[in-house]
Design a protein around this motif. Sequence first.
Motif, PDB file in Angstrom:
ATOM      1  N   SER A 102       0.828  -1.230   0.000  1.00 35.00           N
ATOM      2  CA  SER A 102       0.000   0.000   0.000  1.00 35.00           C
ATOM      3  C   SER A 102       0.851   1.264   0.000  1.00 35.00           C
ATOM      4  O   SER A 102       0.478   2.286   0.609  1.00 35.00           O
ATOM      5  CB  SER A 102      -0.951   0.042   1.212  1.00 35.00           C
ATOM      6  N   ILE A 103       2.023   1.207  -0.653  1.00 34.46           N
ATOM      7  CA  ILE A 103       2.835   2.424  -0.792  1.00 34.46           C
ATOM      8  C   ILE A 103       2.469   3.053  -2.129  1.00 34.46           C
ATOM      9  O   ILE A 103       2.490   2.376  -3.177  1.00 34.46           O
ATOM     10  CB  ILE A 103       4.346   2.102  -0.748  1.00 34.46           C
ATOM     11  N   ASP A 104       2.147   4.315  -2.073  1.00 34.36           N
ATOM     12  CA  ASP A 104       1.704   5.040  -3.252  1.00 34.36           C
ATOM     13  C   ASP A 104       2.770   5.000  -4.359  1.00 34.36           C
ATOM     14  O   ASP A 104       3.954   5.236  -4.097  1.00 34.36           O
ATOM     15  CB  ASP A 104       1.428   6.482  -2.826  1.00 34.36           C
ATOM     16  N   ARG A 105       2.337   4.702  -5.587  1.00 36.77           N
ATOM     17  CA  ARG A 105       3.270   4.611  -6.714  1.00 36.77           C
ATOM     18  C   ARG A 105       4.063   5.911  -6.908  1.00 36.77           C
ATOM     19  O   ARG A 105       5.252   5.907  -7.159  1.00 36.77           O
ATOM     20  CB  ARG A 105       2.481   4.291  -7.990  1.00 36.77           C
ATOM     21  N   GLU A 106       3.334   7.032  -6.755  1.00 35.30           N
ATOM     22  CA  GLU A 106       4.009   8.341  -6.935  1.00 35.30           C
ATOM     23  C   GLU A 106       5.126   8.557  -5.928  1.00 35.30           C
ATOM     24  O   GLU A 106       6.144   9.158  -6.219  1.00 35.30           O
ATOM     25  CB  GLU A 106       2.985   9.472  -6.799  1.00 35.30           C
ATOM     26  N   ARG A 107       4.914   8.048  -4.723  1.00 40.07           N
ATOM     27  CA  ARG A 107       5.944   8.186  -3.677  1.00 40.07           C
ATOM     28  C   ARG A 107       7.192   7.383  -4.059  1.00 40.07           C
ATOM     29  O   ARG A 107       8.317   7.823  -3.843  1.00 40.07           O
ATOM     30  CB  ARG A 107       5.379   7.654  -2.347  1.00 40.07           C
ATOM     31  N   ILE A 108       6.974   6.224  -4.631  1.00 41.46           N
ATOM     32  CA  ILE A 108       8.109   5.378  -5.033  1.00 41.46           C
ATOM     33  C   ILE A 108       8.846   6.051  -6.196  1.00 41.46           C
ATOM     34  O   ILE A 108      10.079   6.126  -6.218  1.00 41.46           O
ATOM     35  CB  ILE A 108       7.621   3.973  -5.439  1.00 41.46           C
ATOM     36  N   GLN A 109       8.067   6.553  -7.160  1.00 37.55           N
ATOM     37  CA  GLN A 109       8.700   7.232  -8.309  1.00 37.55           C
ATOM     38  C   GLN A 109       9.462   8.466  -7.844  1.00 37.55           C
ATOM     39  O   GLN A 109      10.570   8.739  -8.307  1.00 37.55           O
ATOM     40  CB  GLN A 109       7.624   7.608  -9.334  1.00 37.55           C
ATOM     41  N   SER A 110       8.872   9.188  -6.906  1.00 40.62           N
ATOM     42  CA  SER A 110       9.522  10.380  -6.376  1.00 40.62           C
ATOM     43  C   SER A 110      10.830  10.009  -5.666  1.00 40.62           C
ATOM     44  O   SER A 110      11.834  10.716  -5.760  1.00 40.62           O
ATOM     45  CB  SER A 110       8.528  11.049  -5.429  1.00 40.62           C
ATOM     46  N   SER A 111      10.821   8.885  -4.986  1.00 43.84           N
ATOM     47  CA  SER A 111      12.024   8.403  -4.297  1.00 43.84           C
ATOM     48  C   SER A 111      13.118   8.042  -5.313  1.00 43.84           C
ATOM     49  O   SER A 111      14.297   8.335  -5.103  1.00 43.84           O
ATOM     50  CB  SER A 111      11.652   7.178  -3.458  1.00 43.84           C
ATOM     51  N   PHE A 112      12.706   7.434  -6.413  1.00 37.79           N
ATOM     52  CA  PHE A 112      13.671   7.098  -7.476  1.00 37.79           C
ATOM     53  C   PHE A 112      14.283   8.379  -8.068  1.00 37.79           C
ATOM     54  O   PHE A 112      15.500   8.463  -8.284  1.00 37.79           O
ATOM     55  CB  PHE A 112      12.964   6.290  -8.570  1.00 37.79           C
ATOM     56  N   ILE A 113      13.438   9.399  -8.302  1.00 44.14           N
ATOM     57  CA  ILE A 113      13.924  10.670  -8.861  1.00 44.14           C
ATOM     58  C   ILE A 113      14.937  11.304  -7.896  1.00 44.14           C
ATOM     59  O   ILE A 113      15.972  11.820  -8.296  1.00 44.14           O
ATOM     60  CB  ILE A 113      12.736  11.627  -9.141  1.00 44.14           C
ATOM     61  N   GLU A 114      14.602  11.227  -6.610  1.00 48.72           N
ATOM     62  CA  GLU A 114      15.494  11.769  -5.576  1.00 48.72           C
ATOM     63  C   GLU A 114      16.858  11.079  -5.627  1.00 48.72           C
ATOM     64  O   GLU A 114      17.913  11.727  -5.554  1.00 48.72           O
ATOM     65  CB  GLU A 114      14.834  11.535  -4.212  1.00 48.72           C
ATOM     66  N   MET A 115      16.834   9.769  -5.738  1.00 45.33           N
ATOM     67  CA  MET A 115      18.092   9.014  -5.802  1.00 45.33           C
ATOM     68  C   MET A 115      18.866   9.363  -7.076  1.00 45.33           C
ATOM     69  O   MET A 115      20.080   9.593  -7.039  1.00 45.33           O
ATOM     70  CB  MET A 115      17.786   7.508  -5.763  1.00 45.33           C
TER      71      MET A 115
END
Length: 257
Positions: A102-115
């Motif tokens: 239940s982790i929001d897809r946008e949050r994961i994508q945002s985390s990837f962009i951050e990395m």
Amino acid sequence: MAATQVHKRLFVGLLLFALLVLSGGAFVLWTLIFGRAGTALRDVLLAGEIGFLLLVAVGAAGLAAMVAAVLLRRPLRNWQRVVHMAVELLFPLAVGLGRLLSIDRERIQSSFIEMNNFLVRLIGRRVEPPRILVLLPHCLQRSKCRHNLTNRVQNCRRCGACVMTDLLNLADQYGAQVVVASGGTGARREVLERRPAAVVAVACERDLSSGIQDTGRLPVLGVTNLRPHGPCRDTTVDLNQVRDALETFVRGRQVVH
Ligand code: SF4
């Protein structure tokens, strides 16, 4: 703890989870191969096992290189390709696992962009301004504006009714190229045709994360747009973040957050 650190940890954590799932698959296959499987089936399983082990090896090497870069604050350089392959292999699985948790897809994508931004900043490559491409989505343009910017960004009258005025002024100030793309395909075509040495891309999390993966070793700093009126319409962007990304390439300094 800085929010960006939390962001990066989410991405690393999910990649690790994906790697563990793949390792589990390899283990299950291993037990089947040396269990009661017939000879013909065993050959098929063995081929699958080799594939799994290759995926696990590339994923583990890429993830280890990424974590080492974060902890030591040293640029990846020779490991860039392996990290890129690991992300390509594990990212879709990581997003799937994130959804199960239940982790929001946008949050994961945002985390990837951050990395990604962190790793690009670590390298600190200096780029001549005319070789920097500022890639903008057309949704930044005021929806009521009748000028067509996707064909020619100079069609903008810089009337001040939307953020395009400030973005074009900013790009002029640095001497960078600017293009307004009508979508992901248009953005990829512009990058292929213009062959920039670095890209500052503004877009939503989804387009940024897929675009960054597509560009391979080309350094891309992603800036997520702001969507006060919902997705794809009359969006805007934090100009300071765009300026900061331009500064990173122009000065070649290692600004790491
Ligand atoms: S600044 Fe004015 S002319 Fe330019 S895109 Fe926005 S509304 Fe249109």
